[in-house]
Scaffold this motif. Structure first.
Motif, PDB file in Angstrom:
ATOM      1  N   SER A 165       0.976  -9.742   6.491  1.00 30.08           N
ATOM      2  CA  SER A 165      -0.059  -8.956   7.173  1.00 30.08           C
ATOM      3  C   SER A 165       0.554  -7.576   7.776  1.00 30.08           C
ATOM      4  O   SER A 165      -0.326  -6.637   7.432  1.00 30.08           O
ATOM      5  CB  SER A 165      -0.535  -9.893   8.351  1.00 30.08           C
ATOM      6  OG  SER A 165      -1.278 -11.022   7.807  1.00 30.08           O
ATOM      7  N   LEU A 166       1.618  -7.437   8.146  1.00 30.38           N
ATOM      8  CA  LEU A 166       2.218  -6.257   8.627  1.00 30.38           C
ATOM      9  C   LEU A 166       2.695  -5.432   7.452  1.00 30.38           C
ATOM     10  O   LEU A 166       2.449  -4.002   7.667  1.00 30.38           O
ATOM     11  CB  LEU A 166       3.769  -6.782   9.296  1.00 30.38           C
ATOM     12  CG  LEU A 166       3.617  -7.541  10.837  1.00 30.38           C
ATOM     13  CD1 LEU A 166       4.963  -7.762  11.333  1.00 30.38           C
ATOM     14  CD2 LEU A 166       2.905  -6.564  11.814  1.00 30.38           C
ATOM     15  N   GLY A 167       3.103  -6.071   6.371  1.00 26.99           N
ATOM     16  CA  GLY A 167       3.236  -5.047   5.366  1.00 26.99           C
ATOM     17  C   GLY A 167       1.934  -4.507   4.702  1.00 26.99           C
ATOM     18  O   GLY A 167       1.984  -3.250   4.254  1.00 26.99           O
ATOM     19  N   VAL A 168       0.831  -5.384   4.781  1.00 29.48           N
ATOM     20  CA  VAL A 168      -0.344  -4.618   4.268  1.00 29.48           C
ATOM     21  C   VAL A 168      -0.821  -3.701   5.194  1.00 29.48           C
ATOM     22  O   VAL A 168      -1.145  -2.643   4.794  1.00 29.48           O
ATOM     23  CB  VAL A 168      -1.342  -5.873   4.161  1.00 29.48           C
ATOM     24  CG1 VAL A 168      -2.837  -5.158   3.929  1.00 29.48           C
ATOM     25  CG2 VAL A 168      -0.801  -6.678   3.069  1.00 29.48           C
ATOM     26  N   ALA A 169      -0.618  -3.901   6.591  1.00 28.42           N
ATOM     27  CA  ALA A 169      -0.908  -2.816   7.394  1.00 28.42           C
ATOM     28  C   ALA A 169      -0.453  -1.675   7.493  1.00 28.42           C
ATOM     29  O   ALA A 169      -0.899  -0.370   7.467  1.00 28.42           O
ATOM     30  CB  ALA A 169      -0.832  -3.609   8.998  1.00 28.42           C
ATOM     31  N   ALA A 170       1.097  -1.688   7.065  1.00 28.58           N
ATOM     32  CA  ALA A 170       1.913  -0.500   7.138  1.00 28.58           C
ATOM     33  C   ALA A 170       1.318   0.255   5.759  1.00 28.58           C
ATOM     34  O   ALA A 170       1.186   1.427   5.789  1.00 28.58           O
ATOM     35  CB  ALA A 170       3.239  -1.022   7.028  1.00 28.58           C
ATOM     36  N   ALA A 171       1.200  -0.448   4.881  1.00 25.82           N
ATOM     37  CA  ALA A 171       0.659   0.141   3.424  1.00 25.82           C
ATOM     38  C   ALA A 171      -0.808   0.886   3.578  1.00 25.82           C
ATOM     39  O   ALA A 171      -0.908   1.933   3.212  1.00 25.82           O
ATOM     40  CB  ALA A 171       0.572  -0.762   2.208  1.00 25.82           C
ATOM     41  N   LEU A 172      -1.703   0.179   4.231  1.00 26.30           N
ATOM     42  CA  LEU A 172      -2.918   1.082   4.477  1.00 26.30           C
ATOM     43  C   LEU A 172      -2.832   2.168   5.384  1.00 26.30           C
ATOM     44  O   LEU A 172      -3.294   3.195   5.228  1.00 26.30           O
ATOM     45  CB  LEU A 172      -3.595  -0.070   5.148  1.00 26.30           C
ATOM     46  CG  LEU A 172      -4.162  -1.123   4.317  1.00 26.30           C
ATOM     47  CD1 LEU A 172      -5.213  -2.203   5.231  1.00 26.30           C
ATOM     48  CD2 LEU A 172      -5.066  -0.685   3.271  1.00 26.30           C
TER      49      LEU A 172
ATOM     50  N   VAL B 264      -6.344   8.438   0.421  1.00 23.80           N
ATOM     51  CA  VAL B 264      -7.376   7.979  -0.115  1.00 23.80           C
ATOM     52  C   VAL B 264      -8.696   8.972   0.586  1.00 23.80           C
ATOM     53  O   VAL B 264      -9.642   9.254  -0.145  1.00 23.80           O
ATOM     54  CB  VAL B 264      -7.792   6.329   0.188  1.00 23.80           C
ATOM     55  CG1 VAL B 264      -9.528   6.126  -0.297  1.00 23.80           C
ATOM     56  CG2 VAL B 264      -7.021   5.554  -0.529  1.00 23.80           C
ATOM     57  N   PHE B 265      -8.562   9.125   1.710  1.00 22.00           N
ATOM     58  CA  PHE B 265      -9.771  10.095   2.338  1.00 22.00           C
ATOM     59  C   PHE B 265      -9.512  11.288   1.764  1.00 22.00           C
ATOM     60  O   PHE B 265     -10.632  12.057   1.589  1.00 22.00           O
ATOM     61  CB  PHE B 265      -9.295  10.169   3.854  1.00 22.00           C
ATOM     62  CG  PHE B 265     -10.126  11.232   4.686  1.00 22.00           C
ATOM     63  CD1 PHE B 265     -11.567  10.786   5.031  1.00 22.00           C
ATOM     64  CD2 PHE B 265      -9.687  12.408   4.955  1.00 22.00           C
ATOM     65  CE1 PHE B 265     -12.067  11.807   5.735  1.00 22.00           C
ATOM     66  CE2 PHE B 265     -10.455  13.282   5.755  1.00 22.00           C
ATOM     67  CZ  PHE B 265     -11.498  12.925   6.044  1.00 22.00           C
ATOM     68  N   VAL B 266      -8.516  12.072   1.456  1.00 20.28           N
ATOM     69  CA  VAL B 266      -8.558  13.196   1.218  1.00 20.28           C
ATOM     70  C   VAL B 266      -8.990  13.365  -0.460  1.00 20.28           C
ATOM     71  O   VAL B 266      -9.633  14.079  -0.889  1.00 20.28           O
ATOM     72  CB  VAL B 266      -6.900  13.892   0.903  1.00 20.28           C
ATOM     73  CG1 VAL B 266      -6.831  14.910  -0.015  1.00 20.28           C
ATOM     74  CG2 VAL B 266      -6.458  14.031   2.391  1.00 20.28           C
TER      75      VAL B 266
END
Length: 297
Positions: free
Chosen positions: A35-42, A49-51
């Motif tokens: 979960s920490l890995g996914v949060a850091a990746a996001l 992704v926004f750009v």
């Protein structure tokens, strides 16, 4: 000597509730770590992704509450390429980053090899000088260097004041390569010398094939630094738009299209894309080179 024997209770396997508790703890630990890995990746991926999504929006939709483009405006990238000077900025950046990286590697490898494998009086002093130069901010010497290149050599308005010094080595690259070459056993170098190889041939035939990860790391560091350099082109090339790079030209592009955020984001994507692609394909050698530089000092 008295031997202590284990009791039957100590030799018995864990009970079923104990095994379930251990498995539950291991599962919770796995979930927490991932979960920490996914949060850091996001955290790192979402700005890109926004750009990207904003670059594909229309003028009216850009920077609105909509997160997904209503219509995918791929023509925004064509408009950016059609901007006067944009392809020139691309060409200048490729010349600056490509030629500068090649010169840095060619000039830094022999110096790092000498500091790592030669034994001569003053070697430690030379290494200390290299390290001390790494601590010197470039802003400290920018005025005398500009006067030298602009007034004495007349090279203002070009990128040559940034490219030519790379032919004389880079302190960070020398230090990084020296640390990596220290991990190569001296027995290989000594064996090549015994076989009659000179120092240049030993470097080319023996050391360089084994130093590819370190060289790749240095090349990528230098390429990224030159590609993203804003300070240098601003000092030496700002007076000549024909010598602008992408990093400096993007500022001008943003000023001319300050209300067209979709075009600004499209230009940003085009500037970032080559760096991301280069790192994606060379990340294995890059990580290996950076990791091994700290094995032996």
């Amino acid at each position: 000597m008295t031997q202590v024997l284990s009791t039957p209770a100590e030799l018995a396997p864990p009970s079923a509730p104990a095994r379930r508790t251990a498995r539950r703890k291991e599962l919770l630990r796995w979930i927490a770590v991932h979960s920490l890995g996914v949060a850091a990746a996001l955290f790192f991926v979402l700005p890109f992704v926004f750009v990207l999504l904003t670059s594909l929006m229309s003028d009216s939709q850009a920077l609105s509450r909509d997160l997904i483009p209503g219509t995918w405006e791929w023509g925004n990238y064509r408009k950016v390429f059609d901007t006067p000077g944009f392809l020139t900025w691309w060409r200048n950046t490729l010349i600056y980053a490509g030629l500068g990286t090649a010169l840095t590697v060619v000039s830094s490898v022999p110096v790092a090899y000498a500091l790592a494998k030669f034994r001569f009086p003053g070697r430690n002093l030379a290494l200390m000088l290299v390290i001390s130069m790494m601590m010197l901010p470039p802003q400290v010497v920018v005025i005398p260097m500009y006067l030298f290149w602009a007034k004495q050599l007349g090279l203002s308005g070009t990128l040559w004041p940034l490219i030519i010094p790379m032919a004389f080595g880079d302190t960070f690259s020398i230090f990084l390569l020296r640390q990596f070459l220290m991990t190569i056993p001296n027995e290989y170098v000594d064996a090549a010398r015994v076989d009659g190889c000179g120092e240049l041939r030993t470097l080319v035939r023996v050391v360089l094939p084994m130093a590819k990860p370190g060289i790749a790391a240095v090349a990528l560091f230098q390429f990224f630094n030159a590609w993203n350099d804003y300070f240098g082109p601003q000092i030496y090339a700002s007076e000549n738009p024909g010598a602008w790079t992408l990093s400096y030209g993007l500022e001008s592009f943003k000023g001319a299209h300050h209300t067209d955020w979709n075009l600004t984001m499209a230009a940003t994507v085009l500037v970032m894309a080559p760096v991301i692609l280069v790192f994606f394909f060379a990340q294995k050698a890059f990580v290996e080179g950076v990791t091994l530089t700290g094995v032996k000092g």
